[in-house]
Write a protein that holds these residues in place. Structure first.
Motif, PDB file in Angstrom:
ATOM      1  N   TYR A   1       0.788  -1.228   0.000  1.00  0.00           N
ATOM      2  CA  TYR A   1       0.000   0.000   0.000  1.00  0.00           C
ATOM      3  C   TYR A   1       0.823   1.281   0.000  1.00  0.00           C
ATOM      4  N   ASP A   2       2.009   1.222   0.550  1.00  0.00           N
ATOM      5  CA  ASP A   2       2.794   2.460   0.656  1.00  0.00           C
ATOM      6  C   ASP A   2       3.056   3.086  -0.713  1.00  0.00           C
ATOM      7  N   ARG A   3       3.132   2.282  -1.752  1.00  0.00           N
ATOM      8  CA  ARG A   3       3.432   2.803  -3.089  1.00  0.00           C
ATOM      9  C   ARG A   3       2.324   3.730  -3.583  1.00  0.00           C
ATOM     10  N   LEU A   4       1.065   3.254  -3.538  1.00  0.00           N
ATOM     11  CA  LEU A   4      -0.034   4.068  -4.040  1.00  0.00           C
ATOM     12  C   LEU A   4      -0.334   5.227  -3.104  1.00  0.00           C
ATOM     13  N   VAL A   5      -0.227   5.010  -1.795  1.00  0.00           N
ATOM     14  CA  VAL A   5      -0.430   6.102  -0.846  1.00  0.00           C
ATOM     15  C   VAL A   5       0.579   7.215  -1.099  1.00  0.00           C
ATOM     16  N   ALA A   6       1.839   6.837  -1.307  1.00  0.00           N
ATOM     17  CA  ALA A   6       2.872   7.834  -1.570  1.00  0.00           C
ATOM     18  C   ALA A   6       2.584   8.615  -2.844  1.00  0.00           C
ATOM     19  N   GLU A   7       2.063   7.945  -3.857  1.00  0.00           N
ATOM     20  CA  GLU A   7       1.764   8.630  -5.117  1.00  0.00           C
ATOM     21  C   GLU A   7       0.637   9.647  -4.929  1.00  0.00           C
ATOM     22  N   TYR A   8      -0.388   9.277  -4.199  1.00  0.00           N
ATOM     23  CA  TYR A   8      -1.486  10.226  -3.970  1.00  0.00           C
ATOM     24  C   TYR A   8      -1.044  11.385  -3.084  1.00  0.00           C
ATOM     25  N   ARG A   9      -0.169  11.114  -2.122  1.00  0.00           N
ATOM     26  CA  ARG A   9       0.365  12.210  -1.312  1.00  0.00           C
ATOM     27  C   ARG A   9       1.204  13.163  -2.162  1.00  0.00           C
ATOM     28  N   ARG A  10       1.933  12.604  -3.128  1.00  0.00           N
ATOM     29  CA  ARG A  10       2.722  13.453  -4.017  1.00  0.00           C
ATOM     30  C   ARG A  10       1.814  14.317  -4.891  1.00  0.00           C
TER      31      ARG A  10
ATOM     32  N   ALA B   1       4.327 -15.147   2.339  1.00  0.00           N
ATOM     33  CA  ALA B   1       4.985 -14.952   3.634  1.00  0.00           C
ATOM     34  C   ALA B   1       6.134 -13.958   3.485  1.00  0.00           C
ATOM     35  N   GLY B   2       6.099 -12.879   4.246  1.00  0.00           N
ATOM     36  CA  GLY B   2       7.168 -11.882   4.217  1.00  0.00           C
ATOM     37  C   GLY B   2       7.078 -10.870   3.099  1.00  0.00           C
ATOM     38  N   ALA B   3       6.052 -10.958   2.253  1.00  0.00           N
ATOM     39  CA  ALA B   3       5.996 -10.101   1.069  1.00  0.00           C
ATOM     40  C   ALA B   3       5.583  -8.664   1.366  1.00  0.00           C
ATOM     41  N   PHE B   4       5.016  -8.427   2.560  1.00  0.00           N
ATOM     42  CA  PHE B   4       4.451  -7.105   2.815  1.00  0.00           C
ATOM     43  C   PHE B   4       5.049  -6.391   4.022  1.00  0.00           C
ATOM     44  N   ALA B   5       5.965  -7.032   4.702  1.00  0.00           N
ATOM     45  CA  ALA B   5       6.500  -6.463   5.938  1.00  0.00           C
ATOM     46  C   ALA B   5       7.169  -5.112   5.702  1.00  0.00           C
ATOM     47  N   GLU B   6       8.041  -5.045   4.729  1.00  0.00           N
ATOM     48  CA  GLU B   6       8.770  -3.797   4.489  1.00  0.00           C
ATOM     49  C   GLU B   6       7.830  -2.697   4.015  1.00  0.00           C
ATOM     50  N   SER B   7       6.881  -3.035   3.164  1.00  0.00           N
ATOM     51  CA  SER B   7       5.907  -2.052   2.704  1.00  0.00           C
ATOM     52  C   SER B   7       5.094  -1.505   3.868  1.00  0.00           C
ATOM     53  N   ASN B   8       4.681  -2.376   4.772  1.00  0.00           N
ATOM     54  CA  ASN B   8       3.888  -1.932   5.913  1.00  0.00           C
ATOM     55  C   ASN B   8       4.690  -1.036   6.849  1.00  0.00           C
ATOM     56  N   ARG B   9       5.970  -1.340   6.997  1.00  0.00           N
ATOM     57  CA  ARG B   9       6.809  -0.471   7.835  1.00  0.00           C
ATOM     58  C   ARG B   9       6.937   0.917   7.209  1.00  0.00           C
ATOM     59  N   ARG B  10       7.112   0.944   5.902  1.00  0.00           N
ATOM     60  CA  ARG B  10       7.192   2.247   5.220  1.00  0.00           C
ATOM     61  C   ARG B  10       5.874   3.010   5.359  1.00  0.00           C
ATOM     62  N   LEU B  11       4.763   2.287   5.302  1.00  0.00           N
ATOM     63  CA  LEU B  11       3.465   2.932   5.426  1.00  0.00           C
ATOM     64  C   LEU B  11       3.291   3.555   6.807  1.00  0.00           C
ATOM     65  N   VAL B  12       3.660   2.830   7.853  1.00  0.00           N
ATOM     66  CA  VAL B  12       3.550   3.368   9.210  1.00  0.00           C
ATOM     67  C   VAL B  12       4.422   4.608   9.367  1.00  0.00           C
ATOM     68  N   GLU B  13       5.632   4.547   8.852  1.00  0.00           N
ATOM     69  CA  GLU B  13       6.525   5.708   8.944  1.00  0.00           C
ATOM     70  C   GLU B  13       5.973   6.901   8.178  1.00  0.00           C
TER      71      GLU B  13
END
Length: 339
Positions: free
Chosen positions: A161-170, A283-295
């Motif tokens: 999710y962080d990818r699309l959220v970041a694009e809309y924020r931009r 398994a493990g495919a979303f951990a890094e994305s979720n951390r970026r989203l929280v940050e």
């Protein structure tokens, strides 16, 4: 359109799919709660998604919504709500950025609501929706996305999710993008409704129903539903043997209902083949994305259940910051009270 938008900014809810979007559209986004949907799901598709890229005309969009805007009830927030704006997950959501750019071109001062859901649950529900649309692939084949060159297929990266959220924020600015989790909606629908109202400028809603809308069929029915889907056509159909028309549709619904009745209900409760396949595959495919989203957006309610999101991480970004994901001070205070 400009004068109305200046008085009360347009709210655009882009989905994701399977994140309570039907609940939002039927239960919350109604005039009684201070919202007015300018176009329905089909009209949004025809107006903003379907047009060929080299023939897309923002003036045609403006003309299409001029009539609904003229009928805008006093005190209501004009809005669009359709999960198709986040992209079609059956085909890897290849159109998600195209939709974002069109929305920015047509509604540059809009406020954006993005609803998300824990990824494995969202992927399971997406597959079950694929079966509802007459798909016949097994969960494993659906996830593996083995297609011929040039054809779209499911892509799990759509749920980072962080990818699309970041694009809309931009595109729209961090202060005009709000992310809400399906988990928060399931826990406290009224709190979510209040948060969205504060963000969008709508009046605080009256009591809203938390009744679930559009539940998926039991996973235990997958094998039977795939067989039934060979007897009916649909948007995801690729292996229809005989199209029974309406009879095939009712056969599909009846098969799903059968697994919700005794004695199959107990079997269905413990048989989750789609969930098992998704857990193994991702398994493990979303951990890094979720951390970026929280940050990026802060400790939004519901994110604690997402892969890779620890209490240590949530504590590290726990200070309320209205600009982090487009919340007014009142909404930030609401979040603090809920936590």
């Amino acid at each position: 359109m400009d004068s109305v938008r200046a008085e009360r900014p347009l709210l655009i809810h882009i989905g994701y799919h399977k994140t309570g979007t039907t609940w939002f559209q039927r239960r919350l986004f109604v005039p009684e709660n201070g919202y007015f949907q300018l176009l329905d799901h089909q009209e949004i598709f025809e107006t903003l998604v379907r047009p060929y890229p080299l023939a897309f005309d923002p003036e045609e969009v403006a003309a299409r919504i001029a009539g609904p805007l003229a009928r805008l009830p006093e005190g209501c927030v004009p809005m669009l709500s359709s999960e198709i704006l986040s992209g079609n997950p059956f085909f890897g959501a290849r159109d998600c950025l195209l939709c974002a750019e069109r929305l920015k071109t047509c509604f540059p001062t809009a406020r954006i609501l993005i609803t998300i859901r824990e990824q494995i649950a969202a992927i399971v529900s997406t597959y079950m929706q694929y079966l509802r649309r007459a798909g016949t692939l097994s969960p494993q084949d659906f996830y593996d996305a083995r297609v011929e060159p040039g054809y779209g297929a499911f892509d799990h990266r759509h749920f980072q999710y962080d990818r699309l959220v970041a694009e809309y924020r931009r595109l729209f600015g961090a202060g005009d993008v709000l992310v809400v989790t399906n988990e928060a909606l399931a826990t406290d629908a009224m709190a979510v409704a209040t948060e969205v109202a504060t963000f969008s400028g709508a009046a605080l809603p009256r009591q809203v129903s938390s009744t679930r809308v559009g539940a998926s069929a039991p996973e235990a029915a997958v094998g039977a539903l795939r067989l039934v889907n060979r007897l009916r056509g649909g948007p995801a159909s690729t292996a229809t043997l005989v199209d029974l028309g309406a009879a095939g549709h009712w056969l599909h619904r009846g098969t799903a209902k059968l697994f919700q009745l005794p004695p199959l209900r107990r079997y269905a409760a413990g048989h989750r083949p789609v969930l098992d396949a998704a857990r193994i595959r991702y398994a493990g495919a979303f951990a890094e994305s979720n951390r970026r989203l929280v940050e990026m957006i802060g400790p939004t309610p519901g994110l604690s259940s997402y892969e890779g999101v620890s209490m240590t991480l949530l504590d590290a970004v726990s200070a309320p910051d209205p600009s982090r994901q487009g919340r007014t001070p009142a909404a930030a205070a609401l979040e603090t009270r809920r936590s």
